[in-house]
Design a protein around this motif. Structure first.
Motif, PDB file in Angstrom:
ATOM      1  N   THR A   1       0.631  -0.748   0.064  1.00 33.05           N
ATOM      2  CA  THR A   1      -0.236  -0.127  -0.110  1.00 33.05           C
ATOM      3  C   THR A   1       0.737   1.286   0.524  1.00 33.05           C
ATOM      4  N   ALA A   2       0.401   2.195  -0.341  1.00 28.92           N
ATOM      5  CA  ALA A   2       0.833   3.683  -0.327  1.00 28.92           C
ATOM      6  C   ALA A   2       0.510   4.779  -0.033  1.00 28.92           C
ATOM      7  N   SER A   3       0.802   5.851   0.130  1.00 29.93           N
ATOM      8  CA  SER A   3      -0.451   7.333   0.755  1.00 29.93           C
ATOM      9  C   SER A   3      -0.423   7.687  -0.589  1.00 29.93           C
ATOM     10  N   ALA A   4      -1.418   8.776  -0.606  1.00 31.79           N
ATOM     11  CA  ALA A   4      -1.430   9.464  -1.824  1.00 31.79           C
ATOM     12  C   ALA A   4      -0.044  11.287  -1.572  1.00 31.79           C
ATOM     13  N   PRO A   5       0.345  11.097  -3.101  1.00 33.01           N
ATOM     14  CA  PRO A   5       1.425  11.883  -3.458  1.00 33.01           C
ATOM     15  C   PRO A   5       0.836  13.159  -1.862  1.00 33.01           C
ATOM     16  N   SER A   6       1.819  14.504  -0.970  1.00 34.97           N
ATOM     17  CA  SER A   6       1.660  15.367  -1.000  1.00 34.97           C
ATOM     18  C   SER A   6       0.576  16.319  -1.901  1.00 34.97           C
ATOM     19  N   GLU A   7       0.124  17.342  -1.457  1.00 38.40           N
ATOM     20  CA  GLU A   7      -0.828  18.633  -2.177  1.00 38.40           C
ATOM     21  C   GLU A   7      -0.314  18.681  -2.744  1.00 38.40           C
ATOM     22  N   LEU A   8       0.812  19.211  -1.770  1.00 40.22           N
ATOM     23  CA  LEU A   8       1.441  20.171  -2.947  1.00 40.22           C
ATOM     24  C   LEU A   8       2.378  19.842  -4.220  1.00 40.22           C
ATOM     25  N   LYS A   9       2.893  18.060  -4.026  1.00 40.22           N
ATOM     26  CA  LYS A   9       3.250  17.646  -5.257  1.00 40.22           C
ATOM     27  C   LYS A   9       2.370  18.045  -6.564  1.00 40.22           C
ATOM     28  N   LEU A  10       1.026  17.445  -5.809  1.00 43.12           N
ATOM     29  CA  LEU A  10      -0.010  17.736  -6.459  1.00 43.12           C
ATOM     30  C   LEU A  10      -0.607  18.857  -7.471  1.00 43.12           C
ATOM     31  N   ALA A  11      -0.409  19.329  -6.801  1.00 41.45           N
ATOM     32  CA  ALA A  11      -0.557  20.904  -7.141  1.00 41.45           C
ATOM     33  C   ALA A  11       0.939  21.478  -8.072  1.00 41.45           C
ATOM     34  N   GLU A  12       1.704  21.382  -7.600  1.00 39.93           N
ATOM     35  CA  GLU A  12       2.660  21.385  -8.458  1.00 39.93           C
ATOM     36  C   GLU A  12       2.293  20.805  -9.952  1.00 39.93           C
ATOM     37  N   MET A  13       2.079  19.255  -9.931  1.00 42.66           N
ATOM     38  CA  MET A  13       2.109  18.646 -10.988  1.00 42.66           C
ATOM     39  C   MET A  13       0.914  19.473 -12.543  1.00 42.66           C
ATOM     40  N   GLN A  14      -0.610  19.827 -11.539  1.00 44.62           N
ATOM     41  CA  GLN A  14      -1.634  19.825 -11.898  1.00 44.62           C
ATOM     42  C   GLN A  14      -1.234  20.559 -12.702  1.00 44.62           C
ATOM     43  N   GLN A  15      -0.404  22.127 -11.957  1.00 47.88           N
ATOM     44  CA  GLN A  15      -0.470  23.590 -12.484  1.00 47.88           C
ATOM     45  C   GLN A  15       0.612  23.300 -13.834  1.00 47.88           C
ATOM     46  N   THR A  16       2.223  22.584 -13.686  1.00 46.44           N
ATOM     47  CA  THR A  16       1.917  22.093 -14.964  1.00 46.44           C
ATOM     48  C   THR A  16       1.341  21.514 -16.088  1.00 46.44           C
ATOM     49  N   THR A  17       0.556  21.157 -16.239  1.00 47.15           N
ATOM     50  CA  THR A  17       0.098  20.586 -17.142  1.00 47.15           C
ATOM     51  C   THR A  17      -0.958  20.660 -17.861  1.00 47.15           C
ATOM     52  N   ALA A  18      -1.910  21.674 -16.454  1.00 48.99           N
ATOM     53  CA  ALA A  18      -3.081  22.483 -16.907  1.00 48.99           C
ATOM     54  C   ALA A  18      -3.574  23.123 -18.453  1.00 48.99           C
ATOM     55  N   PRO A  19      -2.404  24.024 -18.784  1.00 49.26           N
ATOM     56  CA  PRO A  19      -2.865  24.120 -20.380  1.00 49.26           C
ATOM     57  C   PRO A  19      -2.719  23.476 -21.425  1.00 49.26           C
ATOM     58  N   LEU A  20      -2.444  21.651 -20.530  1.00 49.25           N
ATOM     59  CA  LEU A  20      -2.146  21.205 -21.661  1.00 49.25           C
ATOM     60  C   LEU A  20      -3.471  19.648 -22.287  1.00 49.25           C
ATOM     61  N   ARG A  21      -3.204  19.500 -23.251  1.00 54.54           N
ATOM     62  CA  ARG A  21      -4.704  17.922 -23.916  1.00 54.54           C
ATOM     63  C   ARG A  21      -4.434  17.539 -24.383  1.00 54.54           C
ATOM     64  N   ARG A  22      -3.176  17.394 -25.347  1.00 57.05           N
ATOM     65  CA  ARG A  22      -2.998  16.039 -26.198  1.00 57.05           C
ATOM     66  C   ARG A  22      -1.519  16.063 -26.388  1.00 57.05           C
ATOM     67  N   VAL A  23      -0.742  15.099 -25.929  1.00 51.92           N
ATOM     68  CA  VAL A  23       0.897  15.264 -26.091  1.00 51.92           C
ATOM     69  C   VAL A  23       1.276  14.299 -26.575  1.00 51.92           C
TER      70      VAL A  23
END
Length: 895
Positions: free
Chosen positions: A574-596
């Protein structure tokens, strides 16, 4: 029905204790596909279902995939309703696994009871099966666990129907087959059929000698043969009818899966042009001779992935003696040169089943050496013996007769022989792949281990009931043998193996580091103590309890429950979820992307993972499994891109279209040969060709923080997503294109891709045999506009203005179920168009000049007929189930 409360309660407690961290919602199931493949896939599908949609097309994987075409999505499986009970997806997935493990145990309990097993012995069989290593570890691949859960009822009830026709048994067995298919495990359903047919034929051959002997005495030899053949034909017909009924009930899954598989890499037979183009690429390599070893990477070679070497069988006697895969790499069997991929870290079913297996082993050997043995006649083979033997020999996979001869010659001091031969030749699994129609499309020989678990669970129940009535001499001998094996393992675990200079590099794991030999010795010591202690307790119970005592089955049930609960907790990661900070950072990076387009099929994981043992970290919590899981999620590894809502054109999938790999092989050399100053431009052109808005480069790194730093320090994950083609739309209007016949497209593709990426042409290629609207005349300048009015996974609607004939290019793969139409703006009459492949992996059609409304719709041809056939199939199952014969206990069935 009250008897079900006993196994239900025991299974609920035992499996609940094993899965509690995930069931509580504090953590999520981790390791392998359950985490990076199925969790994001199920979340994406169920989000659309919750929104009121029927997700038929998945636009976020590769160039688009039919959802039902991938059997592992289990789109029409009724038990998938658990994902809509209000829990988040990780917790729902844990409940999904939990329910199927309980179902697996109850199924075996029911089958054991129908073979006249006592309540205690049958409950014990259910616990042994559900908590066994080969079944419990299937949590890492939920569709296969679904198959294992329904398999006991499919086998048990269909065997009853084969021997003595019973509509209820036939209906339950067929229904179980259908549920296996709907749940995403077509292979296990096929293996049930293979086992049943093999059982009927083996029984007919075995009885042929008896019929011959009896009919010679009576003088009616022809009559005896006729009766035998008639009975065998009737049994085979029953199996055929079960296949038909199950196929009808599961047709909503079977038809789209079959349709998509015809276009898959596994089934596609490449034309000469394809073979010539990809001669250096293994996935479409020309088929070799039956005796030759297939090229690495081809499907012919992949069918033997996860073969179980015979040295792993010792794991059925001692818990964890072969080593663990996580959180520390102690997998000692990786030192064996022939060892391949590991399916499950443990074949252990408990100490009591191990003793039962040791009791039965001499009978198998006597039958093999001397079939006329009088002692063998007193111990007839039963159906569970056939399951045990089938599970073991078929799971050998690539370890066939050629492999055995080669290894024997090498051990005797000779040179390696038969090097050009396929090691699987002569083996039982090779026979299935070579001679059973359609079986070569499957993989994973280790999936046969479920039969081993089922057979040994039923054997254990039968043995316990026999011990309650008669002498237990066999148990005493077998317990003593197991104690002796434990003592020998104990001695080995105390030897200074580390000083022998063994090369441990082949056993290293890229995630969990090098082989920790000292820790393996500690685990082997614990396994020896565990098995020896429990065997000693069983020995004492067998000697103290008198025949007929009800104490023995209850005591053995409690002992096995504790034994398997203790062992099972080590199999679940089992594993925990990544930290909210890391998830927010990832979502901020990928927010403009739709098809890569992903530039890395797998991130470059920290090198320390493969070179340092997790136990060597300064962090006492030993969070390597956390680091691995978080790194995979944050880098969008496998199918984590679905969580971010990003379409990844070269993602992982269960079954890929044959065009995808060929297209990427045409792209790869152009990018590899590009000068550094032109790489960015060519990548931008690639995005334009595919309608992608970016290239994505996952980077997973861990900074060097000094020699004393923790190897589990926070990992740095970045997504290099430089926008190459901003403002991309799902539909593109192309003014310059050329028409190529489908038979010539593969030969044209490399040149076209090279010209397009290097900027030598802007033209697209349309695959068509018909006349084209395009002309080379340039009387007027091209003026075209496209405005997207609606864009959904199964429907895209746009307004197009074109001053001359235009190619409307839609960035989705055409699987044969996409339709295209257009009408004049403000008009009501639709004109049907034929949407054909464009640029090999997209689709589109030629649109005349004018002002039009254009629509692409996904309307699968299988939906209406598949739904109709499924309704009829389910109606037949229910009618047979409720109007059939009563479900009486079935007599024990010999093999």
């Amino acid at each position: 029905m009250k008897a079900f409360l006993i196994p239900l309660g025991l299974l609920t407690l035992s499996l609940g204790a094993i899965l509690y961290p995930a069931l509580s919602g504090d953590r999520r199931l981790a390791f392998r596909d359950v985490s990076h493949f199925y969790q994001p896939l199920y979340r994406a599908i169920d989000a659309r279902i919750s929104a009121g949609d029927l997700p038929l097309w998945n636009p976020l994987d590769q160039f688009g995939l039919p959802v039902a075409g991938e059997t592992t999505t289990a789109l029409f499986y009724p038990v998938r309703a658990v994902f809509h009970l209000g829990f988040d997806t990780p917790q729902s997935l844990a409940i999904y696994v939990y329910l199927h493990l309980i179902l697996a145990g109850l199924s075996v309990f029911w089958i054991a009871r129908r073979h006249h097993g006592s309540v205690a012995a049958s409950a014990l069989a259910g616990i042994v099966y559900a908590a066994s290593g080969p079944v419990l570890f299937l949590y890492t691949n939920p569709p296969f666990l679904v198959g294992a859960a329904w398999l006991p009822m499919a086998v048990g009830f269909l065997i009853e129907a084969v021997h003595r026709w019973n509509r209820s048994s036939f209906a339950i067995g067929s229904l179980s087959l259908a549920m296996m298919i709907l749940g995403g495990d077509v292979q296990s359903a096929a293996q049930v059929i293979v086992f049943l047919v093999g059982y009927v034929l083996f029984r007919a051959i075995r009885r042929l000698r008896i019929v011959r002997r009896r009919t010679r005495r009576s003088g009616s030899l022809r009559l005896g043969y006729s009766m035998l053949m008639t009975g065998t034909a009737r049994r085979l017909m029953t199996i055929g009818l079960a296949i038909g009924l199950a196929s009808a009930a599961a047709s909503l899954q079977i038809i789209p899966s079959w349709q998509w598989s015809q276009q898959s890499v596994r089934r596609h037979s490449p034309s000469p042009g394809v073979a010539q183009l990809t001669a250096a690429e293994p996935y479409v390599a020309a088929p070799t001779a039956w005796w030759q070893a297939p090229e690495a990477g081809t499907h012919q070679a992949n069918v033997y992935d996860f073969s179980v070497g015979p040295w792993q069988w010792i794991g059925a006697l001692l818990p964890g003696v072969c080593g663990e895969m996580f959180p520390e790499n102690t997998r000692i069997t990786r030192l064996v040169p022939s060892e391949g991929k590991t399916w499950t870290p443990s074949l252990f079913l408990g100490v009591l089943p191990a003793i039962c297996l040791l009791i039965r082993l001499p009978i198998y050997l006597r039958r093999l050496v001397n079939r006329q043995s009088q002692r063998g006649r007193g111990n007839p083979l039963r159906i569970w013996d056939g399951m045990i033997l089938a599970g073991l020999v078929f799971s050998l996979g690539g370890f066939g007769l050629v492999w055995a001869v080669r290894e024997l010659a090498y051990l005797c001091g000779g040179a390696m022989i038969l090097n050009d031969c396929n090691a699987a030749v002569g083996g039982p699994y090779w026979f299935l792949v070579s001679f059973v129609p359609g079986y070569s499309n499957f993989r994973f020989p280790a999936k046969w281990l479920v039969f081993f678990s089922l057979g040994l669970a039923l054997l254990t129940a039968h043995t316990i009931d026999r011990w309650s009535r008669t002498s237990r001499d066999g148990s005493i001998r077998a317990s003593a043998v197991l104690i002796g094996i434990s003592a020998l393992t104990l001695v080995v675990s105390l030897l200074p193996i580390g000083s022998l200079g063994i090369d441990l590099r082949p056993a290293a794991d890229r995630f969990f580091g090098p082989l920790n030999l000292s820790l393996w010795q500690l685990q082997a010591f614990g396994a020896a103590v565990h098995a020896g202690l429990f065997a000693a307790i069983i020995l004492v119970l067998c000697r103290r309890c008198t025949p007929g005592s009800s104490l023995l089955p209850i005591a053995l049930l409690a002992l096995t429950l504790f034994d398997l609960t203790l062992h099972g907790r080590g199999l679940i990661a089992t594993a925990s979820a990544p930290s909210e900070l890391k998830l927010a950072e990832m979502q901020q990076t990928t927010a403009p992307l739709r098809r890569v387009v992903s530039l890395a099929t797998a991130p470059r994981w920290p090198e320390r993972w493969g070179t340092s043992s997790p136990s060597a970290t300064a962090d006492p919590r030993n969070r390597r499994i956390e680091q691995v899981e978080h790194g995979q999620q944050l880098s969008l590894f496998m199918r984590w891109h679905l969580d971010a809502g990003i379409a990844k054109l070269n993602s992982a999938a269960s079954i890929s279209h044959w065009r995808g790999p060929i297209f990427w092989d045409a792209v790869r050399p152009v990018l590899a040969d590009s000068p550094p100053e032109q790489t960015s431009e060519r990548l931008s052109r690639l995005c334009q060709l595919l309608g992608a808005d970016a290239t994505l480069q996952p980077r997973v790194a861990q900074p060097e923080l000094g020699p004393t730093a923790s190897t589990e320090s926070p990992m740095q994950v970045s997504l290099d997503a430089r926008i190459r083609n901003p403002g991309v739309a799902p539909i593109q209007l192309v003014d310059d294109w050329r028409v190529v016949a489908p038979s010539e497209i593969v030969a044209v593709l490399p040149e076209h891709v090279s010209d397009y990426l290097t900027g030598a042409t802007e033209a697209s290629i349309l695959e068509s045999e018909g006349d084209s609207l395009r002309t080379d005349s340039q009387q007027i300048s091209a003026v075209s506009e496209c405005q997207i009015e609606a864009h959904q996974p199964e429907r895209t609607f746009a307004h197009v203005e074109a001053s001359r004939p235009t190619l409307v290019k839609f960035f989705q793969m055409q699987d044969g179920n996409w339709t295209a139409r257009y009408r004049a703006t403000g008009g009501s009459v639709w004109h049907q168009a034929t949407s054909r492949p464009v640029d090999f992996v997209n689709q589109g059609f030629e649109l005349p000049a004018g002002n039009w409304q254009v629509e692409f719709r996904y309307r699968p041809t299988w939906l209406v007929p598949g739904s109709t056939i499924s309704i009829v199939g389910w109606a037949l199952v229910l009618v047979m189930l409720f109007s059939g014969n009563s479900l009486k206990k079935h007599e024990r069935t010999p093999v």
